[in-house]
Design an enzyme around this catalytic site. Structure first.
Site, PDB file in Angstrom:
ATOM      1  N   PHE A 141       0.848  -1.334  -0.053  1.00 25.96           N
ATOM      2  CA  PHE A 141      -0.091  -0.045  -0.077  1.00 25.96           C
ATOM      3  C   PHE A 141       0.841   1.314  -0.071  1.00 25.96           C
ATOM      4  O   PHE A 141       1.463   1.536   1.148  1.00 25.96           O
ATOM      5  CB  PHE A 141      -0.987   0.013   1.055  1.00 25.96           C
ATOM      6  CG  PHE A 141      -1.897   1.446   1.155  1.00 25.96           C
ATOM      7  CD1 PHE A 141      -3.097   1.273   0.331  1.00 25.96           C
ATOM      8  CD2 PHE A 141      -1.436   2.457   1.845  1.00 25.96           C
ATOM      9  CE1 PHE A 141      -3.871   2.355   0.557  1.00 25.96           C
ATOM     10  CE2 PHE A 141      -2.189   3.588   1.853  1.00 25.96           C
ATOM     11  CZ  PHE A 141      -3.540   3.550   1.101  1.00 25.96           C
ATOM     12  N   ASP A 226       9.609   2.872   1.610  1.00 25.02           N
ATOM     13  CA  ASP A 226       8.268   3.534   1.868  1.00 25.02           C
ATOM     14  C   ASP A 226       8.013   3.582   3.449  1.00 25.02           C
ATOM     15  O   ASP A 226       7.696   2.719   3.837  1.00 25.02           O
ATOM     16  CB  ASP A 226       7.126   3.176   1.004  1.00 25.02           C
ATOM     17  CG  ASP A 226       5.759   4.055   1.140  1.00 25.02           C
ATOM     18  OD1 ASP A 226       5.773   4.634   2.540  1.00 25.02           O
ATOM     19  OD2 ASP A 226       4.841   3.929   0.372  1.00 25.02           O
ATOM     20  N   LYS A 255       3.173  11.487   6.637  1.00 20.77           N
ATOM     21  CA  LYS A 255       2.404  11.370   7.882  1.00 20.77           C
ATOM     22  C   LYS A 255       2.901  12.142   8.884  1.00 20.77           C
ATOM     23  O   LYS A 255       2.613  13.269   9.121  1.00 20.77           O
ATOM     24  CB  LYS A 255       2.213   9.948   8.206  1.00 20.77           C
ATOM     25  CG  LYS A 255       1.262   9.070   6.916  1.00 20.77           C
ATOM     26  CD  LYS A 255       0.695   7.908   7.385  1.00 20.77           C
ATOM     27  CE  LYS A 255       0.103   7.116   6.406  1.00 20.77           C
ATOM     28  NZ  LYS A 255      -1.454   7.819   6.076  1.00 20.77           N
TER      29      LYS A 255
END
Length: 408
Positions: A141, A226, A255
């Site tokens: 994801f 990531d 984030k």
């Protein structure tokens, strides 16, 4: 109807149905606790998928944001601003790299990483134009843009969104032999999450990340990690790759980099990698804006102290211990690293469990049906953390739900 029900009805009538939120309308947050519009309080065990590592309305980060708001918020990258150079330099230093390319969202940073790898492949590795390949892994994801979902194996992400972007080869996560077999002369990079958060905190097998690093070095490929969810203290280290004693060629960050205040992301790498870009080849109107850089710099400086990482490690041990007491008949597996956990349910539906937690004053999230994902803010207290897991145990034991007390 109650005020909450009215608010939910209005929101659902005017908002595109691409989310299915739990039936709560949140109004205020401090630290690890949130309050809804009717005054009920909830322990946040999700922290915005890790974007709120430092909790809600952190006073130090808010002070930085307020000070910057009063001075300058946006210039565009057509001009220098007095915040961006410091942010990029200090972020690069934190990652042991030389350059940072700031963007806004995690998906934008991943898109930037893909463009970086392809351009590096053509300019540096010498791959024929438009032939570059990037190896990705099952269960990934990385965001929801068309290019990113082009290499997803989640049908919810791909159904009726094609045609998709070519140039990706997907192999099983954790299978180094399959990755090795997928490499050819046109392979420019491997893109993966060191820990698959959205999938339910899936950890790689021992030695896997180190083998990926070795293969990338041997075959002149970029290892691109990531760490949008796993990075910046969540796992008890600054980066999840550190647990495997591995340094990738590129970190993808986001984030928590925005301190839970605004979206901030970045691609961080060496000069010989990010240096392939020339003016006009990539950019973002808001990427590297002064407000984002001011907050991002404050986040980086806090991480440099090591305190968030230490706290995540220590509280992670508490979380692991508490989760070990969940009803064995209701749980098939628990995976933890730092202050992050995936709890696989034996039967039932994760959404139903999260609804039960909501009634008990705990906010959590279901991942892929039968997995409960927990990622409380790193500022959560030990007592509150234990209390939150106790509520999960009671929900799994099917004890009647009750409204949560106001915990101060």
């Amino acid at each position: 109807m109650t005020a909450t029900a009215d608010e939910i009805r209005r929101a659902e009538a005017s908002t595109a149905p691409n989310y299915r939120p739990l039936p709560v309308v949140l109004h205020e947050g401090h630290g690890a606790w949130l309050t809804d519009i009717e005054g009920r309080r909830y322990l946040d065990m999700l922290s915005g998928y890790g974007a709120l590592n430092f909790g809600h309305t952190d006073p130090e980060l808010l002070a930085v944001a307020h000070e910057q708001l009063d001075r300058l918020t946006l210039t565009s990258r057509a001009f220098h601003n007095d915040r961006s150079a410091t942010f990029c330099a200090e972020l690069a230093e934190l990652a042991g790299m030389e350059m940072a390319l700031p963007m806004n969202t995690g998906a934008e940073a991943v898109e930037t990483t893909i463009k970086t790898a392809r351009k590096w492949g053509y300019q540096v590795k010498g791959v024929p134009q438009d032939r570059a390949k990037i190896i990705v892994v099952d269960g990934n994801f990385h965001g929801r843009t068309v290019t990113i979902v082009s290499f997803s194996d989640d049908p919810r992400a791909t159904a009726e969104f094609g045609p998709f972007t070519p140039g990706f080869v997907r192999v099983p996560f954790g299978d180094a032999d399959a990755l090795h077999s997928a490499i050819d002369d046109h392979t420019v990079a491997v893109l993966l999450e060191p820990i698959q958060g959205e999938r339910g905190v899936i950890l790689p097998p021992p030695g896997y990340l180190r083998t990926v690093r070795e293969l990338c070095t041997a075959h002149d490929m970029l290892m691109m990690a990531d760490e949008v969810q796993s990075g910046l203290g969540r796992t008890g280290r600054t980066f999840a790759c550190e647990h495997a004693e591995v340094v990738p060629d590129i970190y993808v960050l986001g984030k928590a980099l925005g301190g839970g205040i605004l979206p901030v992301s970045a691609v961080v790498s060496r000069r010989d990698v990010l240096g392939v870009f020339r003016p006009g080849e990539h950019g973002s109107t808001f990427g590297g804006n002064p407000l984002a850089c001011a907050v991002g710099t404050a986040v980086v400086r806090r991480l440099k102290t090591g305190e968030p990482q230490r706290r995540a490690s220590e509280l992670g041990a508490v979380l692991t211990s508490a989760l070990s007491h969940l009803p064995a008949s209701e749980v098939t597996e628990v995976r933890t690293i730092g202050l992050w956990a995936g709890v696989d349910l034996t039967t039932g539906d994760g959404r139903t469990v999260c609804e039960g937690l909501l009634k008990r004053g705990v906010l959590a999230n279901a991942a892929h049906g039968r997995t409960i994902r927990l990622s409380p803010p790193l500022v959560v207290s030990e007592d509150d953390l234990r209390w939150g897991v106790e509520q999960l145990a009671k929900v799994l034991a099917r004890q009647p739900g009750v409204a949560a007390p106001a915990r101060l």
